[in-house]
Design a protein around this motif. Structure first.
Motif, PDB file in Angstrom:
ATOM      1  N   SER A  59      32.277  73.037  33.908  1.00  0.00           N
ATOM      2  CA  SER A  59      33.616  72.783  34.453  1.00  0.00           C
ATOM      3  C   SER A  59      34.421  71.812  33.590  1.00  0.00           C
ATOM      4  O   SER A  59      35.544  71.470  33.928  1.00  0.00           O
ATOM      5  CB  SER A  59      33.504  72.235  35.877  1.00  0.00           C
ATOM      6  OG  SER A  59      32.796  71.009  35.869  1.00  0.00           O
ATOM      7  N   SER A  60      33.831  71.380  32.464  1.00  0.00           N
ATOM      8  CA  SER A  60      34.509  70.464  31.555  1.00  0.00           C
ATOM      9  C   SER A  60      34.034  70.743  30.129  1.00  0.00           C
ATOM     10  O   SER A  60      33.261  71.669  29.892  1.00  0.00           O
ATOM     11  CB  SER A  60      34.214  69.017  31.965  1.00  0.00           C
ATOM     12  OG  SER A  60      35.007  68.116  31.229  1.00  0.00           O
ATOM     13  N   ASP A  61      34.468  69.902  29.189  1.00  0.00           N
ATOM     14  CA  ASP A  61      34.143  70.080  27.772  1.00  0.00           C
ATOM     15  C   ASP A  61      32.644  70.244  27.529  1.00  0.00           C
ATOM     16  O   ASP A  61      31.846  69.483  28.061  1.00  0.00           O
ATOM     17  CB  ASP A  61      34.599  68.869  26.952  1.00  0.00           C
ATOM     18  CG  ASP A  61      36.062  68.534  27.130  1.00  0.00           C
ATOM     19  OD1 ASP A  61      36.761  69.255  27.852  1.00  0.00           O
ATOM     20  OD2 ASP A  61      36.490  67.533  26.547  1.00  0.00           O
ATOM     21  N   VAL A  62      32.279  71.209  26.695  1.00  0.00           N
ATOM     22  CA  VAL A  62      30.898  71.365  26.243  1.00  0.00           C
ATOM     23  C   VAL A  62      30.696  70.406  25.067  1.00  0.00           C
ATOM     24  O   VAL A  62      31.459  70.409  24.109  1.00  0.00           O
ATOM     25  CB  VAL A  62      30.609  72.819  25.814  1.00  0.00           C
ATOM     26  CG1 VAL A  62      29.198  72.956  25.253  1.00  0.00           C
ATOM     27  CG2 VAL A  62      30.813  73.757  26.998  1.00  0.00           C
ATOM     28  N   THR A  63      29.655  69.567  25.145  1.00  0.00           N
ATOM     29  CA  THR A  63      29.458  68.517  24.141  1.00  0.00           C
ATOM     30  C   THR A  63      28.308  68.785  23.184  1.00  0.00           C
ATOM     31  O   THR A  63      28.286  68.254  22.084  1.00  0.00           O
ATOM     32  CB  THR A  63      29.224  67.170  24.832  1.00  0.00           C
ATOM     33  OG1 THR A  63      28.113  67.301  25.739  1.00  0.00           O
ATOM     34  CG2 THR A  63      30.464  66.727  25.601  1.00  0.00           C
ATOM     35  N   SER A  64      27.334  69.609  23.599  1.00  0.00           N
ATOM     36  CA  SER A  64      26.179  69.863  22.740  1.00  0.00           C
ATOM     37  C   SER A  64      25.492  71.150  23.162  1.00  0.00           C
ATOM     38  O   SER A  64      25.484  71.494  24.347  1.00  0.00           O
ATOM     39  CB  SER A  64      25.191  68.686  22.843  1.00  0.00           C
ATOM     40  OG  SER A  64      24.116  68.838  21.946  1.00  0.00           O
TER      41      SER A  64
END
Length: 87
Positions: free
Chosen positions: A26-31
């Motif tokens: 539901s938010s930014d994918v970081t890794s």
């Protein structure tokens, strides 16, 4: 590949085609880290780690417990998954 919208895309580099595209977080994918040829883990600013299969992106498991965004994942030599967050 992860996006700022929480979408994950997996590409076939030989056929130059998208294998799947899913709104996983539901938010930014970081890794993103591959755990095997059959599954991968992704982390996000939604405080979650999600395990999905590489064939179609279907969800295998959700790992929760972080109180803030998960910034980084690493697969350890013993096949454990380590994660780092802001909180």
């Amino acid at each position: 590949m992860g996006t700022l919208s929480g979408q994950l895309n997996l590409y076939d580099l030989f056929d130059k085609a998208i294998i799947f595209s899913k709104n996983t977080h539901s938010s930014d994918v970081t890794s993103i880290k591959f755990l095997s040829m059959k599954c991968f883990a992704s982390s996000s600013n939604d405080n979650l780690i999600k395990i999905q299969n590489t064939k179609d992106g279907n969800l295998i498991k959700i790992l929760s417990g972080h109180t803030d965004k998960v910034n980084y994942l690493e697969v350890l030599p013993n096949n454990h998954l380590a994660s780092a967050s802001d909180g």
